[in-house]
Scaffold this active site. Structure first.
Site, PDB file in Angstrom:
ATOM      1  N   LYS A   1       0.872  -1.177   0.000  1.00  0.00           N
ATOM      2  CA  LYS A   1       0.000   0.000   0.000  1.00  0.00           C
ATOM      3  C   LYS A   1       0.908   1.225   0.000  1.00  0.00           C
ATOM      4  O   LYS A   1       1.401   1.658   1.043  1.00  0.00           O
ATOM      5  CB  LYS A   1      -0.871  -0.057   1.255  1.00  0.00           C
ATOM      6  CG  LYS A   1      -2.061   0.877   1.227  1.00  0.00           C
ATOM      7  CD  LYS A   1      -1.603   2.274   1.190  1.00  0.00           C
ATOM      8  CE  LYS A   1      -2.192   3.311   1.990  1.00  0.00           C
ATOM      9  NZ  LYS A   1      -1.837   4.610   1.373  1.00  0.00           N
TER      10      LYS A   1
ATOM     11  N   GLU B   1       9.103   1.466  11.133  1.00  0.00           N
ATOM     12  CA  GLU B   1      10.174   2.411  10.788  1.00  0.00           C
ATOM     13  C   GLU B   1       9.548   3.795  10.834  1.00  0.00           C
ATOM     14  O   GLU B   1       8.832   4.189   9.911  1.00  0.00           O
ATOM     15  CB  GLU B   1      10.705   2.121   9.378  1.00  0.00           C
ATOM     16  CG  GLU B   1      11.336   0.744   9.206  1.00  0.00           C
ATOM     17  CD  GLU B   1      12.761   0.674   9.728  1.00  0.00           C
ATOM     18  OE1 GLU B   1      13.266   1.678  10.265  1.00  0.00           O
ATOM     19  OE2 GLU B   1      13.362  -0.403   9.602  1.00  0.00           O
TER      20      GLU B   1
ATOM     21  N   CYS C   1      13.334  10.712   6.911  1.00  0.00           N
ATOM     22  CA  CYS C   1      13.186  10.276   8.305  1.00  0.00           C
ATOM     23  C   CYS C   1      14.479  10.513   9.074  1.00  0.00           C
ATOM     24  O   CYS C   1      14.476  10.883  10.236  1.00  0.00           O
ATOM     25  CB  CYS C   1      12.800   8.804   8.358  1.00  0.00           C
ATOM     26  SG  CYS C   1      13.919   7.744   7.447  1.00  0.00           S
TER      27      CYS C   1
ATOM     28  N   GLU D   1       9.387  16.365  14.529  1.00  0.00           N
ATOM     29  CA  GLU D   1       9.804  16.332  13.131  1.00  0.00           C
ATOM     30  C   GLU D   1       9.131  17.468  12.374  1.00  0.00           C
ATOM     31  O   GLU D   1       7.907  17.542  12.352  1.00  0.00           O
ATOM     32  CB  GLU D   1       9.293  15.024  12.513  1.00  0.00           C
ATOM     33  CG  GLU D   1      10.321  14.014  12.216  1.00  0.00           C
ATOM     34  CD  GLU D   1       9.735  12.824  11.473  1.00  0.00           C
ATOM     35  OE1 GLU D   1       8.559  12.476  11.676  1.00  0.00           O
ATOM     36  OE2 GLU D   1      10.490  12.232  10.707  1.00  0.00           O
TER      37      GLU D   1
END
Ligand code: NAD
Length: 477
Positions: A171, A246, A280, A379
């Protein structure tokens, strides 16, 4: 119009609904993808299960390896095409899009070679027994992929899963999935049996949720935000489905006064502007020893001012952000910085050729960011670097570990003993000393500590997560 790719065939969504594909460089729609739902996931899982039972599980490890190698070669032949697709879909400057296609080639090459090297052990046990372990694939693995590096994350996640003997239902993100549909088609051309790689597109709360809930999915590999990682874990927990997560990061670059600053600075800049900061493992916090803080920020600021931002095809230092809401997110962080009187050292420039409707953000260097401010904690996922100073080694460790994340850390010092002390004390899944990222490193296990997730992808280590260890004890007297 783009279709799902299920069982080596292009198929429309059961819902007959679609989602527009937007070019981040100008904000204009140029294609459509299928808006899948649970019914499409069900078709894909059935195709995958049939492939696993009838074909994939009967192949030898060497045969699987040959197929993966054929796919690697196929991707290499189509690397320019794939890079062009990814460039427009994600707004990646040309060199980044090409690097991503090259990494995809390398993932399948690496995992092709790994297929027939994964083996169990014989264990010493009581007299009269022989005890063996072997590694079995989960079966059908689900892969939920973000928009920032679709090809690379597909390579590391699906490449590892296939090598370990699984078949995959993927996906991709609703914001970037065109390259993966094409890769699945190339896999069919390379000889992959129908159902080994299936791509179902659509929104996370619809297709992603259905994937995580489906009884036929034996393992989930999720790469994305901590928020959705929590949801996936909760959904998967209801049926005790194993998950690899992750997630995000707020990774520090730690520069001591004895560091080779000439070597460090270009790397520090690249680590925050690469992919417009939407990485990331972006080095988004800069911790600098007090005695060189002013001088280093001066130099860094000069370089930031020269960074140029523009449409992906112009191949400048920085491309656009993925979508308007991401741009708004970055603006919100910057306005919070203003409210908190956090000084801005420098900002790059958006070029005149950049369409007003594109999602551009100039790289921004902020200083003296308080450790508890959200700019030092969360983030941003944009090209914003938060600098702060430290007094000594203990203080550097304290600041480095003062977030919920623990993905990557960069340590810059010439002192060998300190390099090792710092590597041990910093809480992150990867530590780089006098470099950052080691050029991507397909071979190097990657994953987080704390809220950056658990489980490892990349490298040989990933194969352990994509398999289950079985112990077989034989009593023979
Ligand atoms: P996201 O979490 O919003 O989406 C990731 C994927 O999850 C997408 O495919 C999305 O459609 C899907 N999703 C959303 N809601 C879902 C739900 N309820 N159930 C199932 N699936 C759902 O993340 P994003 O914005 O696409 O990507 C950025 C994030 O990914 C950042 O936090 C970044 O750090 C992280 N990331 C981590 C790594 C890593 O290796 N650690 C790599 C790349 C990106």
């Amino acid at each position: 119009m783009q279709l799902h790719y299920i069982g080596n065939a292009s198929v429309r969504s059961n819902s007959e609904r679609t989602i527009p594909v937007i070019d981040p460089s100008d904000g204009q729609a140029y294609d459509e993808i299928q808006r899948g739902d649970a019914a499409d996931i069900d078709v894909a899982v059935r195709a995958a299960r049939a492939c696993y039972e009838n074909i994939w599980s009967k192949l030898s490890a060497a045969e699987r390896g040959r197929l993966l190698m054929r796919l690697s070669n196929k991707i290499a032949e189509h690397a320019e095409e794939l890079a062009a697709i990814e460039q427009r879909d994600c707004g990646k400057p040309t060199k980044q899009a090409k690097a991503d296609a090259a990494a995809l080639v390398r993932y399948f090459e690496f995992y092709a070679g790994a297929c027939d090297k994964l083996h169990g052990e014989t264990l010493p046990y009581q007299e009269g027994y022989t005890v063996l372990t072997w590694r079995e694939p989960h079966g059908v693995t689900g892969h939920v992929i973000p928009w920032n590096y679709p090809m690379q994350i597909f390579g590391r996640s699906v490449g590892g899963a296939l090598a370990a003997g699984n078949v995959c239902v993927v996906k991709p993100s609703e914001d970037a999935c065109l390259s993966l549909i094409r890769v699945a088609q190339l896999a069919a051309e390379a000889g992959f049996p129908a159902g080994a790689i299936n791509i179902v597109t659509g929104y996370g709360h619809e297709v992603g949720d259905a994937l995580a809930r489906h009884e036929g999915i034996d393992h989930i590999s999720f790469t994305g935000s901590p928020r959705v990682g929590t949801i996936i874990q909760q959904v998967a927990a209801e049926r005790h489905c194993p998950v690899t997560l992750e997630l995000g990061g707020k990774s520090p670059q730690i520069i001591f006064a004895d560091a080779d600053v000439d070597q460090a600075l270009p790397v520090v800049i690249n680590a925050i502007v690469q992919n417009a900061g939407q990485t990331c493992s972006a080095g988004s916090r800069l911790l600098v020893e007090q005695s060189i803080y002013e001088k280093l920020l001066d130099r860094l600021g000069g370089t930031f001012e020269n960074l140029r931002v523009g449409p992906a095809a112009m191949d400048l230092d920085v491309g656009p952000l993925i979508r308007q809401s991401q741009q708004q997110r970055v603006w919100d962080f910057l306005s919070d910085a203003q409210v908190a009187n956090i000084p801005m050292v420098a900002q790059g420039q958006v070029v005149d050729e950049a369409p007003e409707t594109g999602y551009y953000q100039a790289p921004t260097l902020l200083r003296d960011v308080p450790v508890d401010h959200r700019l030092a904690q969360e983030e941003v996922f944009g090209p914003v670097l938060a600098a702060m100073s430290f007094k000594d080694e203990d203080h550097a460790v304290h600041l480095a570990n003062a977030t919920h994340f623990g993905l990557v850390a960069g340590i810059w010092t010439r002192d060998g003993a300190r390099q090792l002390r710092m590597a041990k004390r910093v809480k992150s899944g990867q530590v780089f000393i006098n470099n950052y990222g080691a050029g991507g490193g397909v071979e190097l296990p990657f994953g987080g500590m704390k809220s950056s997730g658990y489980g490892r992808e990349k490298g040989f280590e990933a194969l352990y997560g994509f398999t289950v260890l079985k112990t077989v004890a034989i009593k023979h007297g």
